[in-house]
Design an enzyme around this catalytic site. Sequence first.
Site, PDB file in Angstrom:
ATOM      1  N   SER A  89       0.839  -1.196   0.000  1.00 24.68           N
ATOM      2  CA  SER A  89       0.000   0.000   0.000  1.00 24.68           C
ATOM      3  C   SER A  89       0.878   1.252   0.000  1.00 24.68           C
ATOM      4  O   SER A  89       1.598   1.507  -0.965  1.00 24.68           O
ATOM      5  CB  SER A  89      -0.962  -0.042   1.191  1.00 24.68           C
ATOM      6  OG  SER A  89      -1.968   0.931   1.064  1.00 24.68           O
ATOM      7  N   ARG A 114      -2.248  12.021  -0.820  1.00 21.35           N
ATOM      8  CA  ARG A 114      -2.923  10.730  -0.607  1.00 21.35           C
ATOM      9  C   ARG A 114      -3.448  10.638   0.820  1.00 21.35           C
ATOM     10  O   ARG A 114      -4.584  10.217   1.054  1.00 21.35           O
ATOM     11  CB  ARG A 114      -1.929   9.603  -0.884  1.00 21.35           C
ATOM     12  CG  ARG A 114      -2.476   8.180  -0.754  1.00 21.35           C
ATOM     13  CD  ARG A 114      -1.328   7.206  -1.006  1.00 21.35           C
ATOM     14  NE  ARG A 114      -1.741   5.819  -1.174  1.00 21.35           N
ATOM     15  CZ  ARG A 114      -1.803   4.920  -0.207  1.00 21.35           C
ATOM     16  NH1 ARG A 114      -1.504   5.285   1.037  1.00 21.35           N
ATOM     17  NH2 ARG A 114      -2.149   3.673  -0.452  1.00 21.35           N
TER      18      ARG A 114
END
Length: 294
Positions: A89, A114
């Site tokens: 991730s 993000r």
Amino acid sequence: MVKTAWVFPGQGSQAIGMGSDLFARPAAQDRLQQAAQILGWSVPEICQSDDDKVSNTLYTQPCLYTVESLLVDELRQQGQQPDLVAGHSLGEYVALYAAGVFEFEAGLRLVQRRAELMSQASDGMMAALIGCDRDQLDQQLQERSDVVLANDNNAGQVVISGTPDGVNAVMAAIKSKRAIPLNVSGAFHSPMMADAAAAFQPLLDAVTFQSATVPVLSNVDPTPTVEGAVLKDRLIRQMTGSVRWREISLQLPDEGIERVVEVGPGKVLTGLIKRTCSGIALENVSSLADLAAE
């Protein structure tokens, strides 16, 4: 030479005090100052805050990226270089930095945005399933459109993501040793992150991805590549796509990898790889003491 992969953990591996010994290094000062100018706050202060600010998504991701990048820089100073990289991730951003796809600053700006978008996600739910009946789970996921497999970590550990009703229904319907709702703000790595992914796209489009210096195994496509355009496309899909870590682990021996070094706090990834692949030497580098042992 032993063929070596570097792997980088993501959110969930953070810990209060991580990176403390690195922050005092003269070589880290320019990097930390650069991070403070971009973020508007101090990575060392957040990492060493006793009230666990480092576990707030807004801070977790930039802190992990910075600490893991500093470890990469230290390994490089020792003359070490991987033959392949992968990250779980958020860790994929550090893998791309380690492979020379973009500079530290570009990667941190991406991670900052993000983190902002993921921390604002308020819909959805995630849950970890330990020791579940995988056939039963696959059947449930085929029958529902509101839940997906977010993290395929190994045969005995997965994470599902979707609407609260959908996730709770799947947890109730299948057999598992443990079912643990995760303390996250949204349904990460699912189609429910489509709006966040769309908001992230302009910043990602503006960053030039160079060809990688070593092959990268991406979360959404665990086949090795060094092509910058391909790596960018895979990263675009990461926010809404599944983390296919079990397949990444299985790919390692196929690529001739004999040794894996987890670069970052904790031992989550080496633990997952150990349960998936036998015969690979596993090491962890999370501090200067670990680096001295390398």
